[in-house]
Motif scaffolding. Structure first.
Motif, PDB file in Angstrom:
ATOM      1  N   ALA A 202       0.814  -1.218   0.000  1.00  8.51           N
ATOM      2  CA  ALA A 202       0.000   0.000   0.000  1.00  8.51           C
ATOM      3  C   ALA A 202       0.845   1.263   0.000  1.00  8.51           C
ATOM      4  O   ALA A 202       0.399   2.320  -0.461  1.00  8.51           O
ATOM      5  N   LYS A 203       2.061   1.190   0.537  1.00  7.16           N
ATOM      6  CA  LYS A 203       2.915   2.379   0.637  1.00  7.16           C
ATOM      7  C   LYS A 203       3.929   2.492  -0.498  1.00  7.16           C
ATOM      8  O   LYS A 203       4.844   3.298  -0.429  1.00  7.16           O
ATOM      9  N   THR A 204       3.753   1.700  -1.538  1.00  7.00           N
ATOM     10  CA  THR A 204       4.699   1.749  -2.653  1.00  7.00           C
ATOM     11  C   THR A 204       4.706   3.133  -3.302  1.00  7.00           C
ATOM     12  O   THR A 204       5.769   3.688  -3.617  1.00  7.00           O
ATOM     13  N   ALA A 205       3.528   3.707  -3.494  1.00  5.02           N
ATOM     14  CA  ALA A 205       3.448   5.033  -4.118  1.00  5.02           C
ATOM     15  C   ALA A 205       4.146   6.085  -3.256  1.00  5.02           C
ATOM     16  O   ALA A 205       4.854   6.964  -3.766  1.00  5.02           O
ATOM     17  N   ALA A 206       3.959   5.998  -1.934  1.00  2.06           N
ATOM     18  CA  ALA A 206       4.621   6.946  -1.031  1.00  2.06           C
ATOM     19  C   ALA A 206       6.130   6.789  -1.102  1.00  2.06           C
ATOM     20  O   ALA A 206       6.872   7.788  -1.018  1.00  2.06           O
ATOM     21  N   ALA A 207       6.600   5.561  -1.265  1.00  2.87           N
ATOM     22  CA  ALA A 207       8.037   5.322  -1.372  1.00  2.87           C
ATOM     23  C   ALA A 207       8.603   5.960  -2.636  1.00  2.87           C
ATOM     24  O   ALA A 207       9.656   6.606  -2.607  1.00  2.87           O
ATOM     25  N   VAL A 208       7.896   5.786  -3.743  1.00  6.88           N
ATOM     26  CA  VAL A 208       8.338   6.388  -5.003  1.00  6.88           C
ATOM     27  C   VAL A 208       8.324   7.908  -4.892  1.00  6.88           C
ATOM     28  O   VAL A 208       9.251   8.598  -5.334  1.00  6.88           O
ATOM     29  N   GLU A 209       7.288   8.450  -4.283  1.00  4.43           N
ATOM     30  CA  GLU A 209       7.169   9.903  -4.117  1.00  4.43           C
ATOM     31  C   GLU A 209       8.301  10.453  -3.262  1.00  4.43           C
ATOM     32  O   GLU A 209       8.761  11.584  -3.466  1.00  4.43           O
ATOM     33  N   SER A 210       8.792   9.667  -2.312  1.00  2.75           N
ATOM     34  CA  SER A 210       9.866  10.130  -1.437  1.00  2.75           C
ATOM     35  C   SER A 210      11.236  10.082  -2.103  1.00  2.75           C
ATOM     36  O   SER A 210      12.219  10.538  -1.526  1.00  2.75           O
ATOM     37  N   GLY A 211      11.304   9.535  -3.304  1.00  2.00           N
ATOM     38  CA  GLY A 211      12.571   9.489  -4.026  1.00  2.00           C
ATOM     39  C   GLY A 211      13.251   8.145  -4.002  1.00  2.00           C
ATOM     40  O   GLY A 211      14.388   8.020  -4.463  1.00  2.00           O
ATOM     41  N   ALA A 212      12.601   7.128  -3.485  1.00  2.83           N
ATOM     42  CA  ALA A 212      13.206   5.797  -3.452  1.00  2.83           C
ATOM     43  C   ALA A 212      13.457   5.292  -4.858  1.00  2.83           C
ATOM     44  O   ALA A 212      12.622   5.459  -5.758  1.00  2.83           O
ATOM     45  N   GLU A 213      14.610   4.675  -5.045  1.00  3.89           N
ATOM     46  CA  GLU A 213      14.981   4.163  -6.359  1.00  3.89           C
ATOM     47  C   GLU A 213      14.513   2.727  -6.572  1.00  3.89           C
ATOM     48  O   GLU A 213      14.894   2.087  -7.549  1.00  3.89           O
ATOM     49  N   GLY A 214      13.677   2.287  -5.684  1.00  2.00           N
ATOM     50  CA  GLY A 214      13.112   0.955  -5.746  1.00  2.00           C
ATOM     51  C   GLY A 214      12.723   0.532  -4.352  1.00  2.00           C
ATOM     52  O   GLY A 214      12.859   1.282  -3.386  1.00  2.00           O
ATOM     53  N   VAL A 215      12.209  -0.675  -4.258  1.00  2.48           N
ATOM     54  CA  VAL A 215      11.903  -1.251  -2.949  1.00  2.48           C
ATOM     55  C   VAL A 215      13.067  -2.152  -2.571  1.00  2.48           C
ATOM     56  O   VAL A 215      13.334  -3.149  -3.244  1.00  2.48           O
ATOM     57  N   GLY A 216      13.766  -1.768  -1.517  1.00  3.34           N
ATOM     58  CA  GLY A 216      14.933  -2.546  -1.099  1.00  3.34           C
ATOM     59  C   GLY A 216      14.591  -3.696  -0.182  1.00  3.34           C
ATOM     60  O   GLY A 216      15.412  -4.585   0.035  1.00  3.34           O
ATOM     61  N   LEU A 217      13.375  -3.684   0.379  1.00  5.12           N
ATOM     62  CA  LEU A 217      12.910  -4.785   1.222  1.00  5.12           C
ATOM     63  C   LEU A 217      11.396  -4.760   1.267  1.00  5.12           C
ATOM     64  O   LEU A 217      10.799  -3.832   1.819  1.00  5.12           O
ATOM     65  N   LEU A 218      10.782  -5.756   0.669  1.00  2.00           N
ATOM     66  CA  LEU A 218       9.343  -5.960   0.816  1.00  2.00           C
ATOM     67  C   LEU A 218       9.159  -7.142   1.746  1.00  2.00           C
ATOM     68  O   LEU A 218       9.506  -8.280   1.422  1.00  2.00           O
ATOM     69  N   ARG A 219       8.601  -6.867   2.910  1.00  2.00           N
ATOM     70  CA  ARG A 219       8.351  -7.928   3.890  1.00  2.00           C
ATOM     71  C   ARG A 219       7.056  -8.643   3.477  1.00  2.00           C
ATOM     72  O   ARG A 219       5.963  -8.178   3.786  1.00  2.00           O
ATOM     73  N   THR A 220       7.182  -9.749   2.829  1.00  2.00           N
ATOM     74  CA  THR A 220       6.008 -10.386   2.219  1.00  2.00           C
ATOM     75  C   THR A 220       5.082 -11.058   3.223  1.00  2.00           C
ATOM     76  O   THR A 220       4.042 -11.593   2.843  1.00  2.00           O
ATOM     77  N   GLU A 221       5.425 -11.000   4.518  1.00  2.00           N
ATOM     78  CA  GLU A 221       4.545 -11.628   5.526  1.00  2.00           C
ATOM     79  C   GLU A 221       3.142 -11.032   5.506  1.00  2.00           C
ATOM     80  O   GLU A 221       2.168 -11.694   5.889  1.00  2.00           O
ATOM     81  N   PHE A 222       3.022  -9.757   5.076  1.00  2.00           N
ATOM     82  CA  PHE A 222       1.711  -9.102   5.111  1.00  2.00           C
ATOM     83  C   PHE A 222       0.679  -9.868   4.292  1.00  2.00           C
ATOM     84  O   PHE A 222      -0.515  -9.836   4.602  1.00  2.00           O
ATOM     85  N   VAL A 223       1.114 -10.557   3.258  1.00  2.00           N
ATOM     86  CA  VAL A 223       0.179 -11.309   2.422  1.00  2.00           C
ATOM     87  C   VAL A 223      -0.384 -12.498   3.190  1.00  2.00           C
ATOM     88  O   VAL A 223      -1.513 -12.938   2.945  1.00  2.00           O
ATOM     89  N   PHE A 224       0.384 -13.006   4.155  1.00  2.00           N
ATOM     90  CA  PHE A 224       0.009 -14.224   4.865  1.00  2.00           C
ATOM     91  C   PHE A 224      -0.698 -13.949   6.181  1.00  2.00           C
ATOM     92  O   PHE A 224      -1.303 -14.845   6.755  1.00  2.00           O
ATOM     93  N   MET A 225      -0.586 -12.715   6.690  1.00  2.00           N
ATOM     94  CA  MET A 225      -1.163 -12.393   7.994  1.00  2.00           C
ATOM     95  C   MET A 225      -2.668 -12.134   7.879  1.00  2.00           C
ATOM     96  O   MET A 225      -3.194 -11.794   6.819  1.00  2.00           O
ATOM     97  N   GLY A 226      -3.349 -12.258   9.030  1.00  2.00           N
ATOM     98  CA  GLY A 226      -4.771 -11.934   9.099  1.00  2.00           C
ATOM     99  C   GLY A 226      -5.655 -12.861   8.290  1.00  2.00           C
ATOM    100  O   GLY A 226      -6.739 -12.482   7.860  1.00  2.00           O
ATOM    101  N   ARG A 227      -5.202 -14.072   8.048  1.00  2.00           N
ATOM    102  CA  ARG A 227      -5.985 -15.050   7.280  1.00  2.00           C
ATOM    103  C   ARG A 227      -6.147 -16.330   8.092  1.00  2.00           C
ATOM    104  O   ARG A 227      -5.340 -16.635   8.970  1.00  2.00           O
ATOM    105  N   SER A 228      -7.199 -17.079   7.774  1.00  2.00           N
ATOM    106  CA  SER A 228      -7.408 -18.363   8.434  1.00  2.00           C
ATOM    107  C   SER A 228      -6.690 -19.484   7.709  1.00  2.00           C
ATOM    108  O   SER A 228      -6.552 -20.583   8.233  1.00  2.00           O
ATOM    109  N   GLN A 229      -6.213 -19.214   6.470  1.00  2.00           N
ATOM    110  CA  GLN A 229      -5.442 -20.192   5.730  1.00  2.00           C
ATOM    111  C   GLN A 229      -4.490 -19.451   4.794  1.00  2.00           C
ATOM    112  O   GLN A 229      -4.626 -18.252   4.564  1.00  2.00           O
ATOM    113  N   ALA A 230      -3.510 -20.169   4.278  1.00  2.00           N
ATOM    114  CA  ALA A 230      -2.489 -19.544   3.441  1.00  2.00           C
ATOM    115  C   ALA A 230      -3.111 -18.973   2.161  1.00  2.00           C
ATOM    116  O   ALA A 230      -4.020 -19.570   1.575  1.00  2.00           O
ATOM    117  N   PRO A 231      -2.622 -17.792   1.709  1.00  2.00           N
ATOM    118  CA  PRO A 231      -3.140 -17.219   0.454  1.00  2.00           C
ATOM    119  C   PRO A 231      -2.763 -18.094  -0.738  1.00  2.00           C
ATOM    120  O   PRO A 231      -1.679 -18.690  -0.761  1.00  2.00           O
TER     121      PRO A 231
END
Length: 951
Positions: free
Chosen positions: A667-696
């Motif tokens: 969700a914050k990718t756009a904010a990162a680009v706006e801040s001048g980031a030259e890419g995403v240096g670390l995407l913590r992919t756990e967010f896709v798996f959290m808050g679910r009753s089973q694996a995505p």
């Protein structure tokens, strides 16, 4: 549940003796189809083994274990004998209940019968009963919740093997345990009732809080009856009924003598809590499990919430009892009830489940509790003693705490004195009070929902959602309702429930526990403000530094960030929800300042340094002006950095450093680009798996990753594969409990146990990438076999998907990866150094332990040497090295990282412009000289002193 009806009672019977009564009952049970012929012999055999006289003129003959096969259908029949029948040992029975039970269906009825035994005149009332309805009414007992809080067993009020030769002596021993006053003592010694099997009851009105003492002895006789144990009750109302019911379970099972012979109070306490009915040495029924809470924080809101989530997945009714607490069963699907159990480390929980999926529910709950329910272990010192009285503070005083959010704030203090809610303790209209509380809860929920909708911070929304879950917890409503029925006012009932849960947590020396107590009190105060029509403290209209005992998460969400210069709390910790939100909002914050901070006077000028962890109170004009000048310069530099945020980070002598952004979700990718980031240096992919009753599934993961690629528009995405396990478990991915989860099965180790999850994630990442640049790195790689497992799986998936621009790397988080970097560099495309974990593993210092903050410094020479080793090995093979830990955003560390040869750093989006600006101030040549000196330094403090050479 089996119940006794009027059809099961015969009034005014006249029979010669015990044998005639038992024969009549057995014949009646046989006529009604409850038992087969021969059951009477079993009932007489039981009577020969042990008397079934219960007390108060009531006997309960039943068959032996050997004749259970004769029971066709559980049943109970009652004979009323107004003239009484001699039941042995000088006791007369006026009511005899014949029981046929092939299971334990009858036990709840007998428990209610046991509660009725505490009536002093029950025997006389039974004898004089005129109708079957009278009998049923006398046997029902009073409702447990109608008069008093439930009383539980306490080990400190038990004593075994007391040397006594008279009942009076045993009563005196019980009075000492109860710390009874003269009135209670006299009443207890005047009361004695034989319950059967050597157990006696003494009961008196309590002068203060209700208490229950239990003493056992080696045995003697009183009035011709054996004396083995005494239960002494100082009570008001009927909160003691569950104790009598639990004791009755043992007597009804003919195990009263065995219970009295328990070796010590611990064994006695545990036995009473478990009950005698189940088969097996552990004393547990098929629908029960015993589990020990082994995490160091006990069972509070965070692990409790996970336990509730698991319980709610099952249809079964789940009850939880803390065998080391008050011995009450509570609803396992209620967070507040679980918190109210006061479960501490090492406490035993008895889980009971009833329903079609009971076995599965118990298995999953036991597994989850053994794993710690996701709770991290972090023992810390006890919280501060808070002071609210304004004291004189010497001018130019520097106070120290723990930095929770970086930055400097200068301004007047606003010391928030806790609000006092004025309300009556009692009310005469329980219905009106209930409606009043319901309306306040609804209003508070509406306010929380609005606040969650208004905030743009994902963390704030999650916390507020958790607050709404707590607010809607049925345990709060149930507990408050019981107090309302006893005459409490709505505010008194509500705050009692809140205080009960929060106090247990705040009393723990564990910071995590105390911090969750702040969440509970936060929602409590919100409702109290509505109930008492008392506004919460009004903050100043001018900029200020906010000082409070605790600043609730909802306070942080709702505050005017333009006016709040900084946050200071007497208690709390860097992992509290308010500290997390302060960091996300970019507000400097200090925590764990101690009670003295509450003695400061509002309006006093102060300088808050979130980096150094200091609060400079009433500074001199010279110090204040210096701080203001420094702050003004920092603001100017920040504004300039933002204006040039899209320019590359190039040193004064032409060396470029890539600067990316760390993201916890897409969700914050756009904010990162706006801040001048030259890419995403670390995407913590756990967010896709959290808050679910089973694996995505594949599609769900691919859709999330595609969002980031689209916004990045050709910029690279460095994705860390799933990093859970140990301290960060998933509810649908159970793992065994580990004594030290940071050194356990987590990261790539856990993925090796569940390769299908990693394979699906790799396929989703590669498919989403297509021809867009993707960098995949594996966490917690410590051994060559782990790397080869991951790479071989990647190669199989990539052969099918064939993404165009992909690199595969290793996260350097453990010393072994750095020490073997030369080997790994031959095969990997890049390294990304996680300095947070690398520091804690190198220095054996938990990064979350505030007491070790000084030691846990990423600029320690040992950590820097591992970084240098990693860079040297990578560059020898033409590979690049990034840093994705917090060290990359440290202004003092950045020149060192440059000097050590790091090619890329990844920081939070808000820090990207400042990091790029800092690089532009540096000379690579001077940074290399600084790094060489740092590698020869003795400690982190020396290294930080050296960084002053680079300005």
């Amino acid at each position: 549940m089996l119940s006794l009806t009027t059809q099961d009672v015969k009034m005014g019977q006249t029979l010669a003796d015990k044998q005639a009564v038992i024969s009549a009952l057995a014949e009646w049970l046989e006529q009604d189809g409850n038992v087969a012929a021969g059951y009477a012999d079993g009932m007489l055999a039981r009577e020969a083994q042990t008397a079934t006289y219960l007390g108060q003129g009531i006997a309960i003959p039943h068959g032996t274990q050997e004749c259970r096969h004769l029971v066709k259908q559980t049943g109970i029949k009652a004979l009323h004998l107004p003239d009484g029948v001699d039941w042995g040992d000088g006791e007369k029975a006026y009511l005899v209940l014949g029981i046929a039970a092939g299971s334990d269906e009858h036990l709840e009825l007998l428990r209610r019968l046991a509660r009725a035994l505490s009536r002093d005149d029950l025997a006389e009332q039974v004898r004089r009963a005129e109708s079957r309805q009278d009998i049923l009414r006398l046997l029902q007992g009073e409702e447990e919740s109608s008069q008093a809080p439930v009383l539980g067993w306490r080990r400190e009020w038990m004593r075994t093997g007391v040397e006594a030769t008279s009942l009076a002596a045993l009563q005196r021993a019980a009075c000492e345990l109860l710390n009874a006053d003269d009135t209670e003592r006299q009443a207890l010694q005047a009361s004695s009732l034989h319950l059967g099997q050597g157990w006696w009851l003494s009961q008196a009105p309590a002068s203060g809080e209700p208490r229950a003492a239990l003493v056992t002895t080696t045995g003697f006789e009183h009035s011709g009856q054996p004396v083995r144990a005494l239960l002494a009750l100082a009570v008001n109302g009927n909160g003691h009924r569950p104790l009598l019911a639990q004791l009755a379970d043992w007597l009804l099972a003919d195990k009263g003598q065995a219970l009295a012979a328990m070796a010590d109070s611990t064994a006695l306490h545990t036995a009473l809590a478990r009950g005698p009915h189940a088969p097996g040495e552990d004393g547990l029924a098929d629908n029960q499990r015993l589990v020990v809470v082994r995490n160091h924080q006990g069972l509070h809101a965070r692990p409790g919430a996970m336990m509730v989530q698991i319980a709610k997945q099952f249809e079964a009714d789940i009850r939880v009892r803390n065998l080391d607490g008050d011995g009450h069963d509570v609803n396992g699907k209620s967070l507040m009830k679980l918190i109210g159990l006061g479960v501490r480390p090492g406490h035993q929980l008895l889980l009971t489940a009833e329903g079609p999926d009971a076995a599965a529910a118990l298995e999953q709950l036991v597994t989850a509790i053994n794993e710690g329910l996701g709770e991290d272990v972090m023992p810390v010192a006890a919280g501060p003693t808070l002071v609210h009285q304004v004291q004189d503070i010497a001018p130019d005083t520097e106070m120290r705490g723990v930095g929770a959010s970086p930055g400097t704030a200068i301004g007047p203090l606003f010391v928030e004195v806790p609000v006092h809610f004025d309300y009556p303790d009692t009310a005469c209209d329980a219905g009106a009070e209930q409606r009043r509380l319901k309306a306040a809860l609804a209003q508070a929920d509406t306010d929380l929902a609005a606040a969650a909708e208004a905030t743009h911070e994902p963390q704030a929304r999650d916390i507020l959602s958790m607050h709404r879950e707590l607010l809607g917890d049925p345990a709060l409503a149930e507990g408050a309702q019981a107090r309302l029925q006893r005459g409490a006012s709505a505010p008194a009932a509500w705050w009692s429930e809140i205080d009960s849960a929060a106090t247990r947590q705040a009393a723990s020396p564990n910071a995590m526990l105390a911090e969750r107590a702040a969440d509970i009190r936060d929602i409590g105060r919100r409702v109290m403000a509505i109930l008492c029509d008392t506004p919460l403290p009004q903050t100043p209209n001018a900029p200020y530094i906010w000082v409070a005992e605790d600043i609730g998460p909802s306070d942080v969400v709702n505050m005017n960030a333009e006016l709040v210069l900084g946050l200071v709390t007497a208690g709390g910790g860097p992992s509290s929800h308010s500290a997390i939100l302060a960091r996300s909002l970019g507000i400097p914050a200090l925590v764990a300042m101690g009670g003295a901070v509450m003695g400061l006077k509002s309006g006093t000028q102060a300088i808050l340094n979130g980096d150094a962890g200091t609060l400079h109170v009433a500074p001199t004009n010279r110090v204040l002006e210096q701080a203001k000048a420094r702050q003004a310069q920092e603001r100017q530099l920040a504004e300039q950095a933002w204006e040039h945020r899209n320019q590359a980070a190039v040193t004064t002598d032409g060396h470029r450093l890539e600067v990316g952004a760390n993201l916890g979700d897409t969700a914050k990718t756009a904010a990162a680009v706006e801040s001048g980031a030259e890419g995403v240096g670390l995407l913590r992919t756990e967010f896709v798996f959290m808050g679910r009753s089973q694996a995505p599934d594949l599609a769900q993961q691919q859709a999330e990753y595609d969002k980031a690629f689209t916004v990045l528009n050709g910029r690279p995405l460095v994705a860390r594969t799933l990093d859970v396990g140990g301290d960060k478990p998933l509810p649908y991915w159970p793992v065994p409990k580990e004594d030290n989860p940071f050194l356990g099965v987590r990261g790539i180790r856990l993925c090796m146990q569940q390769p299908e999850l990693l394979e699906t994630q790799l396929r989703a990442l590669l498919t989403a990438a297509g021809d867009r640049p993707l960098r995949i790195m594996f966490p917690m790689v410590a051994d060559w076999s782990e790397w080869r497992f991951a790479k071989e799986m990647f190669e199989r998936v990539q052969a099918e998907v064939q993404a165009a621009d992909v690199q595969l790397g290793i996260m350097v988080e453990v010393p072994s990866a750095a020490l073997n970097a030369q080997l790994f560099a031959q095969d990997a495309d890049f390294f990304s150094i996680g300095t947070n974990d690398l520091t804690q593993y190198t220095l054996a210092a938990d990064r979350g332990n505030g007491e070790l903050a000084a030691l846990s410094d990423g600029l320690h020479p040992a950590v820097l040497r591992l970084i240098a080793m990693t860079v040297e090995a990578a560059h020898a093979q033409g590979k690049w090295v990034g840093v994705c830990g917090e060290l990359g955003a440290d202004p003092q560390a950045l020149p060192l990282l440059l000097g050590l040869g790091v090619d890329e750093v990844s920081v939070s989006p808000g820090r990207v412009p400042l990091v790029k600006a800092r690089v532009r101030e540096c000379s690579l040549a001077r940074c290399k000289d600084l790094a060489a000196k740092a590698l020869r330094a003795r400690d982190a403090q020396t290294v930080r002193a050296l960084t002053g050479e680079i300005q």
